[in-house]
Design an enzyme around this catalytic site. Sequence first.
Site, short mmCIF file in Angstrom:
data_model
loop_
_atom_site.label_atom_id
_atom_site.label_comp_id
_atom_site.label_asym_id
_atom_site.label_seq_id
_atom_site.Cartn_x
_atom_site.Cartn_y
_atom_site.Cartn_z
CB CYS A 153 10.55 -44.79 9.51
SG CYS A 153 12.15 -44.48 9.45
CG HIS A 160 27.07 -56.68 6.08
ND1 HIS A 160 27.53 -55.85 4.78
CD2 HIS A 160 26.37 -55.66 6.79
CE1 HIS A 160 27.01 -54.48 4.71
NE2 HIS A 160 26.42 -54.33 5.98
CB SER A 175 14.54 -47.06 6.83
OG SER A 175 15.88 -46.21 6.87
#
Length: 117
Positions: A85, A70, A65
Amino acid sequence: MTHLPGTSVHLIADLEGGTGYDDPVRIEAALREAAAAARARVLSVHVHGFGEGLGVTGVALLAESHISIHTWPEHDVAAVDLFVCGQDVDAEAGLAAMVALFGARVTSRSALPRLAP
């Protein structure tokens, strides 16, 4: 890759304190180290710095994934997102690696099970 139900987690955390939130090279290293700690396979990494002393956005695309960050160095904070996952992947270990690399502390954390049966 086959998805096994019940093995996906989306870990979201806010970090405060620490150093390096304005450094794109350090952000890329953090993404790669977090993926290694989580035992995830990096497919690619993209990092964008918004200028000297300003924030950085980065994402590691994983076979399992993604991991993203940020940053807002002017406020001494970062938002981290680890969506993984697979039964062998450990989002918590990935988060711990990022916290250690920046010397930060977690101020908010939420883990959501994803794609549950």
